[in-house]
Scaffold this active site. Structure first.
Site, PDB file in Angstrom:
ATOM      1  N   ASP A  18       0.788  -1.223   0.000  1.00 41.17           N
ATOM      2  CA  ASP A  18       0.000   0.000   0.000  1.00 41.17           C
ATOM      3  C   ASP A  18       0.825   1.282   0.000  1.00 41.17           C
ATOM      4  OD1 ASP A  18      -2.030  -1.823   0.147  1.00 41.17           O
ATOM      5  OD2 ASP A  18      -2.790  -1.180   2.093  1.00 41.17           O
ATOM      6  N   ALA A  26      -4.270  -7.118  -1.508  1.00 38.57           N
ATOM      7  CA  ALA A  26      -3.434  -8.094  -0.809  1.00 38.57           C
ATOM      8  C   ALA A  26      -2.655  -8.968  -1.783  1.00 38.57           C
ATOM      9  CB  ALA A  26      -4.291  -8.968   0.114  1.00 38.57           C
ATOM     10  N   HIS A 151     -18.131 -29.829 -18.275  1.00 38.86           N
ATOM     11  CA  HIS A 151     -19.568 -29.531 -18.307  1.00 38.86           C
ATOM     12  C   HIS A 151     -20.297 -30.453 -17.338  1.00 38.86           C
ATOM     13  CE1 HIS A 151     -23.530 -28.587 -19.927  1.00 38.86           C
ATOM     14  NE2 HIS A 151     -23.775 -29.883 -19.890  1.00 38.86           N
TER      15      HIS A 151
END
Length: 172
Positions: A18, A26, A151
């Site tokens: 930060d 994060a 699928h």
């Protein structure tokens, strides 16, 4: 300010997360920390590609994206192929009761480069990893179409959106 490997202008001092420019996430700080330590240890590392960082919003429904939006690609003068697949057309989504949402993909029409992917719906913060990996490996839309997706799964909506971009969708 830091360089591509998080070294500050003070010798021996590094910074990640930060306190540096870029996304305050994060998973970004973790990747920065790993690259920083590997560089300090003398390993050959590549700088982090901040244009291929997944953004995830943990709300209901979830939101996930990576890369350029359709508008950003067009602003850059790119000719694009757009594909969108609604979860309402997914057997897995119907069976699980999570039919709200969609997957949207953006490809460069000239070279097939996967420019961006945007998703809204249940579980999309997990599904975005396919697009992040595909972009990192410079996968084309045709390669995604030739990759067998299980699928019924929610993840096959990515393949279906790519098929829509290339006018090959059969499940809409």
């Amino acid at each position: 300010m830091v360089n591509d490997f998080y070294q500050t202008n003070i010798p021996g001092y590094y910074a990640i997360g930060d306190v540096t420019p870029g996304q305050a996430l994060a998973h970004v700080a973790s990747a920065e920390g790993i690259l920083c330590v590997e560089k300090i240890a003398g390993q050959h590392v590549e700088a982090l590609d901040y244009g291929n960082i997944p953004g995830c919003t943990y709300c209901s429904p979830e939101i996930a994206s990576v890369g350029l939006t359709e508008a950003q690609a067009k602003e850059q003068g790119l000719d694009v192929k757009i594909g969108k697949f609604p979860f309402s057309a997914s057997g897995k989504a119907s069976a699980s009761g999570a039919k709200d949402g969609f997957v949207k993909v953006i490809f460069d029409a000239k070279y097939g480069e996967w420019l961006g992917c945007h998703m809204i719906g249940a579980g999309v913060t997990d599904m975005i990893a396919e697009a992040v990996l595909g972009r990192k490996l410079e996968t084309t839309g045709h390669e995604v179409l030739k990759t067998v997706h299980p699928h019924p799964t929610m993840s096959e909506a990515v393949m279906e959106a790519v098929a829509a971009a290339y006018d090959e969708v059969i499940h809409l």
